[in-house]
Design a protein around this motif. Structure first.
Motif, PDB file in Angstrom:
ATOM      1  N   SER A 193      -5.991  64.809   1.084  1.00 30.05           N
ATOM      2  CA  SER A 193      -5.771  66.253   1.097  1.00 30.05           C
ATOM      3  C   SER A 193      -6.939  66.971   0.432  1.00 30.05           C
ATOM      4  O   SER A 193      -7.471  66.527  -0.588  1.00 30.05           O
ATOM      5  CB  SER A 193      -4.464  66.609   0.399  1.00 30.05           C
ATOM      6  N   ALA A 194      -7.321  68.078   1.032  1.00 32.13           N
ATOM      7  CA  ALA A 194      -8.384  68.902   0.454  1.00 32.13           C
ATOM      8  C   ALA A 194      -7.950  69.427  -0.909  1.00 32.13           C
ATOM      9  O   ALA A 194      -8.780  69.565  -1.822  1.00 32.13           O
ATOM     10  CB  ALA A 194      -8.720  70.052   1.395  1.00 32.13           C
ATOM     11  N   GLU A 195      -6.662  69.687  -1.070  1.00 25.77           N
ATOM     12  CA  GLU A 195      -6.162  70.215  -2.331  1.00 25.77           C
ATOM     13  C   GLU A 195      -6.427  69.259  -3.486  1.00 25.77           C
ATOM     14  O   GLU A 195      -6.703  69.671  -4.599  1.00 25.77           O
ATOM     15  CB  GLU A 195      -4.667  70.531  -2.228  1.00 25.77           C
ATOM     16  N   VAL A 233       0.015  58.333  -0.579  1.00 21.62           N
ATOM     17  CA  VAL A 233       0.427  58.001   0.783  1.00 21.62           C
ATOM     18  C   VAL A 233      -0.776  58.086   1.728  1.00 21.62           C
ATOM     19  O   VAL A 233      -1.022  57.174   2.524  1.00 21.62           O
ATOM     20  CB  VAL A 233       1.560  58.940   1.261  1.00 21.62           C
ATOM     21  N   LEU A 234      -1.547  59.162   1.627  1.00 23.18           N
ATOM     22  CA  LEU A 234      -2.668  59.365   2.548  1.00 23.18           C
ATOM     23  C   LEU A 234      -3.776  58.332   2.381  1.00 23.18           C
ATOM     24  O   LEU A 234      -4.500  58.043   3.333  1.00 23.18           O
ATOM     25  CB  LEU A 234      -3.240  60.772   2.379  1.00 23.18           C
ATOM     26  N   THR A 235      -3.913  57.766   1.207  1.00 16.44           N
ATOM     27  CA  THR A 235      -4.993  56.800   0.976  1.00 16.44           C
ATOM     28  C   THR A 235      -4.533  55.348   1.059  1.00 16.44           C
ATOM     29  O   THR A 235      -5.351  54.449   0.878  1.00 16.44           O
ATOM     30  CB  THR A 235      -5.666  57.045  -0.389  1.00 16.44           C
ATOM     31  N   ASP A 236      -3.258  55.125   1.337  1.00 18.18           N
ATOM     32  CA  ASP A 236      -2.749  53.752   1.429  1.00 18.18           C
ATOM     33  C   ASP A 236      -3.256  53.084   2.706  1.00 18.18           C
ATOM     34  O   ASP A 236      -2.913  53.500   3.810  1.00 18.18           O
ATOM     35  CB  ASP A 236      -1.217  53.754   1.423  1.00 18.18           C
ATOM     36  N   PRO A 237      -4.072  52.038   2.574  1.00 19.23           N
ATOM     37  CA  PRO A 237      -4.632  51.402   3.760  1.00 19.23           C
ATOM     38  C   PRO A 237      -3.648  50.489   4.497  1.00 19.23           C
ATOM     39  O   PRO A 237      -3.949  50.024   5.592  1.00 19.23           O
ATOM     40  CB  PRO A 237      -5.798  50.584   3.195  1.00 19.23           C
ATOM     41  N   THR A 238      -2.471  50.259   3.931  1.00 20.71           N
ATOM     42  CA  THR A 238      -1.532  49.319   4.537  1.00 20.71           C
ATOM     43  C   THR A 238      -0.554  49.975   5.513  1.00 20.71           C
ATOM     44  O   THR A 238       0.223  49.268   6.152  1.00 20.71           O
ATOM     45  CB  THR A 238      -0.715  48.584   3.452  1.00 20.71           C
TER      46      THR A 238
END
Length: 138
Positions: free
Chosen positions: A63-65, A88-93
């Protein structure tokens, strides 16, 4: 010289870039910035504009925020829920669809409990609000 909150931003960006398994050059290309400029941001020598932060966030799929908070553009108190969204957004799984569904569920629970956010971190608005099955029976 005024203290720019870019040291935290630079380290955070480097961590996110490495987590995404991107080289400095790959992230610079994906975000549409020069390799030397991105290097200076990561080393805390430059403070990027909100537009550049948005391009970096999009390239990193975060997120940009989250980057705005790291850069000092948004107050820490505006950050409610961003840690969860960022995780959640950075979870590679998990794949992109799973990430969007998780974030929509999370936002619906927050709304159900009277907590709203205007982050728009997912780029989409949560579908349907609180949902039928999860309504409390006050």
């Amino acid at each position: 010289m005024a203290s720019l909150n870019v040291g935290n931003l630079g380290g955070f960006l480097r961590e996110q870039r490495r987590s995404a398994q991107l080289s400095l050059r790959q992230l610079a290309d994906a975000a549409g910035v020069s390799n030397p400029y991105l290097s200076q941001i990561e080393r805390g020598l430059r403070k990027p504009s909100a537009e550049i932060l948005q391009q970096l966030a999009k390239a990193l799929r975060i997120s940009a925020e989250t980057l705005y908070v790291q850069a000092g553009i948004l107050d820490e108190r505006d950050r409610d829920g961003l840690e969860v969204q960022n995780a959640v957004l950075t979870d590679p799984t998990i794949n992109e669809r799973q990430k969007q569904v998780l974030l929509q569920i999370y936002e619906s629970f927050r709304k159900e409990n009277g907590i709203t956010t205007d982050t728009g971190a997912t780029g989409t608005s949560p579908a349907g609000g609180g949902g039928e099955a999860g309504k409390p029976s006050n």
